[in-house]
Structures are given as structure tokens and as C-alpha cells.
Design a protein around this motif. Sequence first.
Motif, short mmCIF file in Angstrom:
data_model
loop_
_atom_site.label_atom_id
_atom_site.label_comp_id
_atom_site.label_asym_id
_atom_site.label_seq_id
_atom_site.Cartn_x
_atom_site.Cartn_y
_atom_site.Cartn_z
N GLY A 1 1.20 -1.41 -0.19
CA GLY A 1 0.18 0.48 0.09
C GLY A 1 0.87 1.27 -0.31
O GLY A 1 1.84 0.98 -0.11
N PRO A 2 0.10 2.84 0.32
CA PRO A 2 0.74 3.42 0.09
C PRO A 2 1.58 3.87 1.43
O PRO A 2 1.39 3.61 2.43
CB PRO A 2 -0.23 4.73 -0.75
CG PRO A 2 -1.43 3.65 0.02
CD PRO A 2 -1.52 2.47 -0.39
N PRO A 3 2.68 4.60 1.16
CA PRO A 3 3.05 4.80 2.99
C PRO A 3 2.60 5.18 3.48
O PRO A 3 0.98 6.46 3.87
CB PRO A 3 3.89 6.53 2.76
CG PRO A 3 4.30 6.04 0.86
CD PRO A 3 3.50 5.56 0.83
N ASP A 4 2.00 5.37 5.10
CA ASP A 4 1.72 5.18 6.35
C ASP A 4 2.38 7.43 6.59
O ASP A 4 3.83 6.70 6.39
CB ASP A 4 1.77 4.41 7.72
CG ASP A 4 0.93 4.09 8.79
OD1 ASP A 4 -0.74 3.97 9.29
OD2 ASP A 4 1.68 4.84 9.88
N ASN B 1 5.81 6.48 7.70
CA ASN B 1 6.45 6.53 6.52
C ASN B 1 6.69 5.05 5.58
O ASN B 1 7.19 4.89 4.26
CB ASN B 1 7.25 7.30 6.70
CG ASN B 1 7.25 8.80 7.13
OD1 ASN B 1 5.96 8.78 6.32
ND2 ASN B 1 7.59 9.69 7.79
N LEU B 2 6.31 4.42 6.55
CA LEU B 2 6.67 2.36 5.48
C LEU B 2 5.05 1.92 5.26
O LEU B 2 4.04 2.43 5.19
CB LEU B 2 6.91 1.61 6.85
CG LEU B 2 7.80 1.67 7.73
CD1 LEU B 2 7.43 1.01 8.81
CD2 LEU B 2 9.07 1.83 6.93
N ARG B 3 5.43 1.29 3.63
CA ARG B 3 4.65 1.03 2.92
C ARG B 3 4.35 -0.89 3.83
O ARG B 3 4.71 -1.35 4.02
CB ARG B 3 4.33 1.15 1.92
CG ARG B 3 5.19 1.90 1.07
CD ARG B 3 6.00 1.75 -0.52
NE ARG B 3 5.97 2.94 -1.14
CZ ARG B 3 4.98 3.52 -1.73
NH1 ARG B 3 3.59 2.89 -1.91
NH2 ARG B 3 5.09 4.87 -2.32
N PRO B 4 2.92 -0.10 4.03
CA PRO B 4 2.23 -0.71 4.44
C PRO B 4 2.07 -2.58 3.57
O PRO B 4 1.65 -2.35 2.81
CB PRO B 4 0.39 -1.33 5.59
CG PRO B 4 0.61 0.14 5.07
CD PRO B 4 1.54 0.49 4.15
N PHE C 1 6.83 -4.84 14.16
CA PHE C 1 7.71 -4.12 14.94
C PHE C 1 7.95 -2.80 13.95
O PHE C 1 8.68 -2.21 14.76
CB PHE C 1 8.48 -5.02 14.81
CG PHE C 1 10.09 -4.60 15.34
CD1 PHE C 1 10.01 -4.57 16.82
CD2 PHE C 1 11.00 -4.60 14.54
CE1 PHE C 1 11.48 -4.14 17.53
CE2 PHE C 1 12.46 -4.32 15.11
CZ PHE C 1 12.94 -3.96 16.52
N ASN C 2 8.88 -2.96 12.71
CA ASN C 2 8.98 -1.80 12.12
C ASN C 2 8.24 -0.32 12.53
O ASN C 2 8.70 0.22 12.38
CB ASN C 2 9.70 -2.73 10.36
CG ASN C 2 10.64 -2.99 10.30
OD1 ASN C 2 11.82 -2.87 11.30
ND2 ASN C 2 10.39 -4.20 9.43
N HIS C 3 7.18 -1.10 11.94
CA HIS C 3 5.73 0.68 12.01
C HIS C 3 5.38 0.84 13.55
O HIS C 3 5.76 1.90 13.47
CB HIS C 3 4.61 -0.72 11.65
CG HIS C 3 3.38 0.75 11.43
ND1 HIS C 3 3.44 1.11 10.70
CD2 HIS C 3 2.74 0.83 12.78
CE1 HIS C 3 2.56 2.35 10.99
NE2 HIS C 3 1.52 1.69 12.04
N ASP C 4 5.48 -0.09 14.64
CA ASP C 4 5.77 0.57 15.69
C ASP C 4 7.53 1.35 16.08
O ASP C 4 6.89 2.55 16.72
CB ASP C 4 6.11 -0.72 16.56
CG ASP C 4 4.43 -1.07 16.54
OD1 ASP C 4 3.70 -0.80 16.54
OD2 ASP C 4 4.11 -2.68 17.22
N PHE C 5 8.20 0.72 15.79
CA PHE C 5 9.31 1.26 16.09
C PHE C 5 9.09 2.49 15.44
O PHE C 5 9.97 3.95 16.06
CB PHE C 5 10.41 0.84 15.28
CG PHE C 5 11.85 1.48 15.44
CD1 PHE C 5 12.52 1.50 16.95
CD2 PHE C 5 12.04 1.80 14.78
CE1 PHE C 5 13.67 2.93 17.12
CE2 PHE C 5 13.40 3.25 14.61
CZ PHE C 5 14.16 2.80 16.23
N ASN D 1 9.71 8.78 14.87
CA ASN D 1 8.61 9.57 13.80
C ASN D 1 8.15 10.78 14.78
O ASN D 1 8.37 12.00 14.44
CB ASN D 1 8.40 10.03 12.37
CG ASN D 1 8.86 9.09 11.63
OD1 ASN D 1 9.87 8.70 11.90
ND2 ASN D 1 8.41 8.36 10.62
N ILE D 2 6.76 10.71 15.33
CA ILE D 2 6.34 11.36 16.72
C ILE D 2 7.03 11.44 17.50
O ILE D 2 7.42 13.05 17.30
CB ILE D 2 5.55 10.71 17.22
CG1 ILE D 2 4.14 10.05 16.35
CG2 ILE D 2 4.91 10.94 18.52
CD1 ILE D 2 3.02 9.44 16.59
#
Length: 181
Positions: free
Chosen positions: A51-54, A58-61, A87-91, A96-97
Motif C-alpha cells: 500500500g501507500p506510505p503510512d 512512512n513505511l508501506r504496509p 515491529f518496524n511500523h511501531d518503532f 517519527n512522533i
Amino acid sequence: MLAICRRFSGGDFLIISRNNQFKRFLKQQKKKEIFKLSSSPPKSITRDWIGPPDGNSNLRPTHFYIPPDESNVEKDLRLKKVDLQTFNHDFWTRQNITFFKRKAQFMHMELERKKQIDSDNKNKKSLSPEEMAVFYKQFLEENYQNNLKYHRAWYKKNIFLLWPALKVAVHNLFKKARLKN
């Protein structure tokens, strides 16, 4: 085979066949027979869908395809891939926040400090790249250990995906051999 092109006027991504000539592409564009990529996966997918970047990480799911005859080894590999993606998405969401929050604080403090020093720069709303370099260096130094832990865990998780992937490859090899006989 499909290719993805960027539309000339907008920024939309379009799917066109590689076999088509450029003229056919222009004719399709005129006829409005162009398929736009959506931000959600199709209802029935036959392959993994990226998919498009979150907005936060900023990762593509990736939405993994689940075949109807999925074996236990294939399911194990897919679930481990999903765990790694989570794991990647959470980190990166947390990172980024934190980054944007600290960047805003730094800019606010620096602009307030500059207002006190320079009375003629009251309307200044941004900092120069040289001024921001101080923040970037400081942020990287503060988060060095955190990033190091993340990268070690990421490499470890990826290396542990090799064994399940090898088991799936061998399973599929035997599966093809059984189908031929």
C-alpha cells in the motif's frame, strides 16, 4: 506484465500494460479507461499487496496474500513477516512522533531566543539549514543507543526469517514434484 507510471498533470499513479505503445496509453487517457491505484487493498487479491506510505511511520504496509491451500509452514512464515512489519511500523511511528515533537520544540525555542537577540527578525518563522543541523546532530546522538537496539533486533528478526523461508521453498519444491507425478 504491468508498469506503473506517473500521470503528467496530477501526481496519481496509473497502471498500464508494458506491451501497450505510448499511443495506446494516450488513447486510454483520453477515453478515461485508466485504473487508479487505491489506498486500500482490493477485496480479492492473488498476490501480496503493498500500500501507500503510512502517515506516521512512512513505511508501506504489506497485505499478505493468504492462499486457500496455505500450509502450516507457509502460515508460519507469513505470520513472522507480519510480526516483523508490525515491529518496524511501531518503532518508526514512535521515532517519527518523537522526532517531530522535538523538532517543533527546538524550532520554537530557537525562534524565541532569536527574537530576544534580534529585534528585526520578529516575523521569522523558520530556521536555516545550518541552524537545524544542530538539532539533527543532537537528535541522532540522543537516539543512538535506541537506533542501535532497533537495528540489532531488525537484523536478528530478518535472519530468523531465513529458516522458515527455506522450509517453505523446500515444501513448495516437493509440492510441485508431487503434482508432476
